[in-house]
Motif scaffolding. Structure first.
Motif, PDB file in Angstrom:
ATOM      1  N   VAL A   7      18.084  16.428   0.559  1.00  0.00           N
ATOM      2  CA  VAL A   7      19.151  16.951  -0.291  1.00  0.00           C
ATOM      3  C   VAL A   7      20.246  17.505   0.623  1.00  0.00           C
ATOM      4  O   VAL A   7      19.975  18.295   1.533  1.00  0.00           O
ATOM      5  CB  VAL A   7      18.641  18.045  -1.247  1.00  0.00           C
ATOM      6  CG1 VAL A   7      19.798  18.706  -1.988  1.00  0.00           C
ATOM      7  CG2 VAL A   7      17.646  17.449  -2.246  1.00  0.00           C
ATOM      8  N   ILE A   8      21.476  17.055   0.379  1.00  0.00           N
ATOM      9  CA  ILE A   8      22.638  17.499   1.160  1.00  0.00           C
ATOM     10  C   ILE A   8      23.627  18.143   0.202  1.00  0.00           C
ATOM     11  O   ILE A   8      24.070  17.511  -0.764  1.00  0.00           O
ATOM     12  CB  ILE A   8      23.301  16.316   1.903  1.00  0.00           C
ATOM     13  CG1 ILE A   8      22.279  15.612   2.812  1.00  0.00           C
ATOM     14  CG2 ILE A   8      24.479  16.800   2.728  1.00  0.00           C
ATOM     15  CD1 ILE A   8      21.663  14.375   2.257  1.00  0.00           C
ATOM     16  N   LYS A   9      23.957  19.408   0.452  1.00  0.00           N
ATOM     17  CA  LYS A   9      24.855  20.139  -0.454  1.00  0.00           C
ATOM     18  C   LYS A   9      26.239  20.303   0.170  1.00  0.00           C
ATOM     19  O   LYS A   9      26.451  20.012   1.350  1.00  0.00           O
ATOM     20  CB  LYS A   9      24.259  21.507  -0.791  1.00  0.00           C
ATOM     21  CG  LYS A   9      24.186  22.471   0.397  1.00  0.00           C
ATOM     22  CD  LYS A   9      23.654  23.844  -0.024  1.00  0.00           C
ATOM     23  CE  LYS A   9      23.667  24.815   1.153  1.00  0.00           C
ATOM     24  NZ  LYS A   9      23.204  26.172   0.784  1.00  0.00           N
ATOM     25  N   ASP A  10      27.173  20.783  -0.652  1.00  0.00           N
ATOM     26  CA  ASP A  10      28.546  21.097  -0.232  1.00  0.00           C
ATOM     27  C   ASP A  10      29.290  19.894   0.347  1.00  0.00           C
ATOM     28  O   ASP A  10      30.148  20.044   1.230  1.00  0.00           O
ATOM     29  CB  ASP A  10      28.557  22.241   0.800  1.00  0.00           C
ATOM     30  CG  ASP A  10      27.934  23.504   0.244  1.00  0.00           C
ATOM     31  OD1 ASP A  10      28.018  23.716  -0.985  1.00  0.00           O
ATOM     32  OD2 ASP A  10      27.358  24.274   1.037  1.00  0.00           O
ATOM     33  N   ILE A  11      28.964  18.701  -0.135  1.00  0.00           N
ATOM     34  CA  ILE A  11      29.641  17.512   0.380  1.00  0.00           C
ATOM     35  C   ILE A  11      31.072  17.441  -0.149  1.00  0.00           C
ATOM     36  O   ILE A  11      31.402  17.997  -1.194  1.00  0.00           O
ATOM     37  CB  ILE A  11      28.893  16.217   0.015  1.00  0.00           C
ATOM     38  CG1 ILE A  11      28.797  16.044  -1.501  1.00  0.00           C
ATOM     39  CG2 ILE A  11      27.548  16.140   0.677  1.00  0.00           C
ATOM     40  CD1 ILE A  11      28.494  14.631  -1.920  1.00  0.00           C
ATOM     41  N   LYS A  12      31.909  16.751   0.602  1.00  0.00           N
ATOM     42  CA  LYS A  12      33.298  16.554   0.206  1.00  0.00           C
ATOM     43  C   LYS A  12      33.550  15.053   0.155  1.00  0.00           C
ATOM     44  O   LYS A  12      33.412  14.361   1.174  1.00  0.00           O
ATOM     45  CB  LYS A  12      34.219  17.226   1.234  1.00  0.00           C
ATOM     46  CG  LYS A  12      35.626  17.426   0.759  1.00  0.00           C
ATOM     47  CD  LYS A  12      36.384  18.297   1.763  1.00  0.00           C
ATOM     48  CE  LYS A  12      37.764  18.644   1.217  1.00  0.00           C
ATOM     49  NZ  LYS A  12      38.501  19.508   2.146  1.00  0.00           N
ATOM     50  N   ILE A  13      33.900  14.557  -1.031  1.00  0.00           N
ATOM     51  CA  ILE A  13      34.163  13.129  -1.193  1.00  0.00           C
ATOM     52  C   ILE A  13      35.556  12.820  -0.667  1.00  0.00           C
ATOM     53  O   ILE A  13      36.546  13.427  -1.083  1.00  0.00           O
ATOM     54  CB  ILE A  13      34.058  12.692  -2.674  1.00  0.00           C
ATOM     55  CG1 ILE A  13      32.698  13.097  -3.264  1.00  0.00           C
ATOM     56  CG2 ILE A  13      34.274  11.191  -2.806  1.00  0.00           C
ATOM     57  CD1 ILE A  13      31.500  12.417  -2.670  1.00  0.00           C
ATOM     58  N   LYS A  14      35.634  11.899   0.268  1.00  0.00           N
ATOM     59  CA  LYS A  14      36.922  11.496   0.851  1.00  0.00           C
ATOM     60  C   LYS A  14      36.749  10.115   1.476  1.00  0.00           C
ATOM     61  O   LYS A  14      35.710   9.472   1.323  1.00  0.00           O
ATOM     62  CB  LYS A  14      37.359  12.521   1.908  1.00  0.00           C
ATOM     63  CG  LYS A  14      36.313  12.786   2.992  1.00  0.00           C
ATOM     64  CD  LYS A  14      36.768  13.905   3.922  1.00  0.00           C
ATOM     65  CE  LYS A  14      35.685  14.264   4.929  1.00  0.00           C
ATOM     66  NZ  LYS A  14      36.111  15.351   5.846  1.00  0.00           N
ATOM     67  N   GLU A  15      37.776   9.646   2.169  1.00  0.00           N
ATOM     68  CA  GLU A  15      37.681   8.372   2.868  1.00  0.00           C
ATOM     69  C   GLU A  15      36.725   8.503   4.049  1.00  0.00           C
ATOM     70  O   GLU A  15      36.650   9.558   4.677  1.00  0.00           O
ATOM     71  CB  GLU A  15      39.053   7.953   3.420  1.00  0.00           C
ATOM     72  CG  GLU A  15      39.925   7.196   2.456  1.00  0.00           C
ATOM     73  CD  GLU A  15      41.085   6.515   3.176  1.00  0.00           C
ATOM     74  OE1 GLU A  15      41.281   6.754   4.381  1.00  0.00           O
ATOM     75  OE2 GLU A  15      41.780   5.732   2.521  1.00  0.00           O
ATOM     76  N   SER A  16      36.014   7.431   4.338  1.00  0.00           N
ATOM     77  CA  SER A  16      35.223   7.418   5.564  1.00  0.00           C
ATOM     78  C   SER A  16      36.156   7.147   6.739  1.00  0.00           C
ATOM     79  O   SER A  16      37.284   6.682   6.542  1.00  0.00           O
ATOM     80  CB  SER A  16      34.133   6.346   5.476  1.00  0.00           C
ATOM     81  OG  SER A  16      34.698   5.082   5.166  1.00  0.00           O
ATOM     82  N   PRO A  17      35.731   7.425   7.972  1.00  0.00           N
ATOM     83  CA  PRO A  17      36.611   7.197   9.128  1.00  0.00           C
ATOM     84  C   PRO A  17      36.984   5.720   9.256  1.00  0.00           C
ATOM     85  O   PRO A  17      36.223   4.843   8.851  1.00  0.00           O
ATOM     86  CB  PRO A  17      35.784   7.689  10.319  1.00  0.00           C
ATOM     87  CG  PRO A  17      34.374   7.773   9.827  1.00  0.00           C
ATOM     88  CD  PRO A  17      34.441   8.012   8.366  1.00  0.00           C
ATOM     89  N   LYS A  18      38.161   5.456   9.835  1.00  0.00           N
ATOM     90  CA  LYS A  18      38.677   4.088   9.926  1.00  0.00           C
ATOM     91  C   LYS A  18      37.736   3.167  10.688  1.00  0.00           C
ATOM     92  O   LYS A  18      37.587   1.999  10.347  1.00  0.00           O
ATOM     93  CB  LYS A  18      40.060   4.084  10.599  1.00  0.00           C
ATOM     94  CG  LYS A  18      41.168   4.654   9.735  1.00  0.00           C
ATOM     95  CD  LYS A  18      41.410   3.797   8.496  1.00  0.00           C
ATOM     96  CE  LYS A  18      42.519   4.389   7.644  1.00  0.00           C
ATOM     97  NZ  LYS A  18      42.656   3.690   6.366  1.00  0.00           N
ATOM     98  N   TRP A  19      37.094   3.678  11.749  1.00  0.00           N
ATOM     99  CA  TRP A  19      36.205   2.818  12.522  1.00  0.00           C
ATOM    100  C   TRP A  19      35.035   2.341  11.663  1.00  0.00           C
ATOM    101  O   TRP A  19      34.587   1.196  11.783  1.00  0.00           O
ATOM    102  CB  TRP A  19      35.703   3.529  13.786  1.00  0.00           C
ATOM    103  CG  TRP A  19      34.852   4.751  13.537  1.00  0.00           C
ATOM    104  CD1 TRP A  19      35.278   6.041  13.519  1.00  0.00           C
ATOM    105  CD2 TRP A  19      33.446   4.792  13.257  1.00  0.00           C
ATOM    106  NE1 TRP A  19      34.227   6.890  13.249  1.00  0.00           N
ATOM    107  CE2 TRP A  19      33.089   6.161  13.095  1.00  0.00           C
ATOM    108  CE3 TRP A  19      32.458   3.819  13.152  1.00  0.00           C
ATOM    109  CZ2 TRP A  19      31.778   6.556  12.817  1.00  0.00           C
ATOM    110  CZ3 TRP A  19      31.145   4.219  12.877  1.00  0.00           C
ATOM    111  CH2 TRP A  19      30.825   5.574  12.709  1.00  0.00           C
ATOM    112  N   MET A  20      34.553   3.207  10.770  1.00  0.00           N
ATOM    113  CA  MET A  20      33.450   2.823   9.897  1.00  0.00           C
ATOM    114  C   MET A  20      33.932   1.817   8.844  1.00  0.00           C
ATOM    115  O   MET A  20      33.248   0.816   8.563  1.00  0.00           O
ATOM    116  CB  MET A  20      32.853   4.060   9.213  1.00  0.00           C
ATOM    117  CG  MET A  20      31.613   3.761   8.365  1.00  0.00           C
ATOM    118  SD  MET A  20      30.902   5.253   7.618  1.00  0.00           S
ATOM    119  CE  MET A  20      30.245   6.089   9.068  1.00  0.00           C
TER     120      MET A  20
END
Length: 432
Positions: free
Chosen positions: A220-233
């Motif tokens: 379980v991972i809390k306090d996540i922030k949804i955004k773009e992944s890094p460009k390299w990924m």
């Protein structure tokens, strides 16, 4: 399987060209269908739009003053989203874009234009890999005059493997790396993964009510922030033929492509319970999958439930009700093993194929189940600002015992019609 050469080089010291490696792969391992540059373009740089004015003779055109590193040049642009203050892709006069399209200095409606501000599509990136209408605005760190292809991590080559069903090991970059290392007599460099845990303990109960799910691990991972992944990924996902969505989905797909172990992320708050129960579906039971389709299930389908209600189709596709959305804050990350026969049966009966089902129906490596979970958890911390709760919820009944195959040198040489020495055979098997 589309393999990014930049990604492969992270794991093996490749000292030959993609053409040479492809020829060697054809001889020693699997058939290479094709190889190509991810972006075939020249004279493409990063530009900074200093000024934008309306074209005096055309309502839908803009006249931009663009810093291309050490000089400012004028470019007429028809994209509606161009604006002052943007970092953009600029193809200079003399540039050649995919399809042999040449950029020249020109006059557009009596206004001089020295190049073109580009979209990703104009670089040859298929529209299915991005949602953009208009030019691409560069958001990662770079400066005017930089090579735009390198700044966007699109300076990559792709090797496409045409795999037979028995080569499930090559449905991962790690698997391809092992064969490449054996062919080139190199060593595979595996990454050390350390997950920083919070003091808060995970409180999640796993129940396996079917023998067709021998192992299930969750974090379980809390306090996540949804955004773009890094460009390299994003670039590596595009090279692999997958569309970037957001950091959570992209990380899950990235780790699956690297290890061969599919993962699934549930919105833990939408799950509404701390219980995960894996069982066989009941005849006539229904659920809505992530593709927004209502699925009618049978007793041959493996399902993930919240203890009662079905929330995912095990090994095939997640459920719409627990999908990661922009407001998601807490993720339950699943890494599990499912029976290949039942995954194949479900995929065929529902006419529903996914990257996950493709791997599960060919059997995944049980030794990578935890590795994939930890890799993704670590990336969630780095690129989603997440905090990993302490501990892993798990039930594992899988067989990890190493298989021993006995083969005599005389039989090997007789079958192959060769006269290989024991030393050569040992060296070759060790390299593999």
């Amino acid at each position: 399987m589309k393999v990014s050469m930049n990604w492969l080089k992270d794991l093996v010291d490749i000292d030959v060209s993609v053409e040479e490696l492809s020829n060697l792969y054809n001889l020693h391992s699997a058939e290479v269908e094709e190889y190509y540059k991810l972006v075939e373009a020249s004279k493409v740089v990063v530009g900074y739009v200093k000024e934008k004015e309306k074209h005096p003779n055309a309502d839908k055109l803009s006249v931009c003053q663009v810093d291309i590193g050490g000089q400012v040049t004028q470019i007429v642009c028809g994209a509606p989203n161009v604006a002052a203050g943007q970092m953009v892709i600029v193809s200079l006069p003399g540039a050649v874009l995919p399809g042999g399209f040449k950029i020249k200095q020109s006059t557009i409606r009596d206004v001089e234009s020295n190049g073109m501000i580009c979209s990703l599509s104009e670089l040859g990136i298929d529209k299915k890999y991005h949602n953009e209408d208009g030019i691409h605005v560069i958001t990662n760190e770079c400066k005017p005059g930089d090579n735009a292809i390198e700044a966007l991590s699109l300076n990559d080559e792709v090797m496409v493997l045409d795999l037979t069903p028995n080569r499930a090991d090559l449905l991962s970059v790690m698997g391809v790396a092992y064969d490449a290392a054996a062919i080139l007599n190199k060593t595979v460099h595996l990454k050390d993964v350390t997950v920083e845990e919070d003091t808060e303990q995970i409180n999640c109960k796993i129940t396996l009510d079917t023998e067709y799910c021998p192992a299930y691990y969750a974090r379980v991972i809390k306090d996540i922030k949804i955004k773009e992944s890094p460009k390299w990924m994003q670039s590596r996902l595009i090279a692999a033929g997958m569309r970037p969505i957001n950091n959570i989905v992209d990380i899950s797909n990235y780790v699956m492509l690297e290890t061969g172990q599919p993962l699934h992320a549930f919105d833990y708050d939408l799950l509404g319970t701390n219980e995960i129960k894996v069982r066989m579906a009941r005849d006539g039971e229904t659920m809505k999958t992530l593709d927004d389709q209502e699925r009618r299930l049978t007793k041959d389908d493996i399902v993930i439930t919240d203890g009662t209600k079905v929330v995912a189709l095990g090994g095939v596709m997640g459920g719409l009700e627990t999908e990661i959305v922009k407001t998601s804050k807490t993720v339950l990350l699943e890494s599990a093993i499912f029976d290949p026969y039942h995954i194949r049966k479900t995929s065929n009966s529902l006419d529903l194929r996914s990257e996950a089902s493709t791997r599960f129906e060919r059997k995944v490596d049980p030794n990578r189940t935890v590795l994939a979970l930890e890799m993704a958890s670590d990336l969630f911390c780095k690129y989603a600002n997440g905090t990993v709760l302490k501990g892993i919820a798990e039930v594992d009944n899988s067989d990890k015992e190493e298989k021993v195959i006995t083969l005599t040198l005389s039989k090997l040489n007789k079958v192959l019609g060769t006269d290989y020495s024991l030393k050569l055979v040992e060296e070759t098997l060790n390299r593999l």
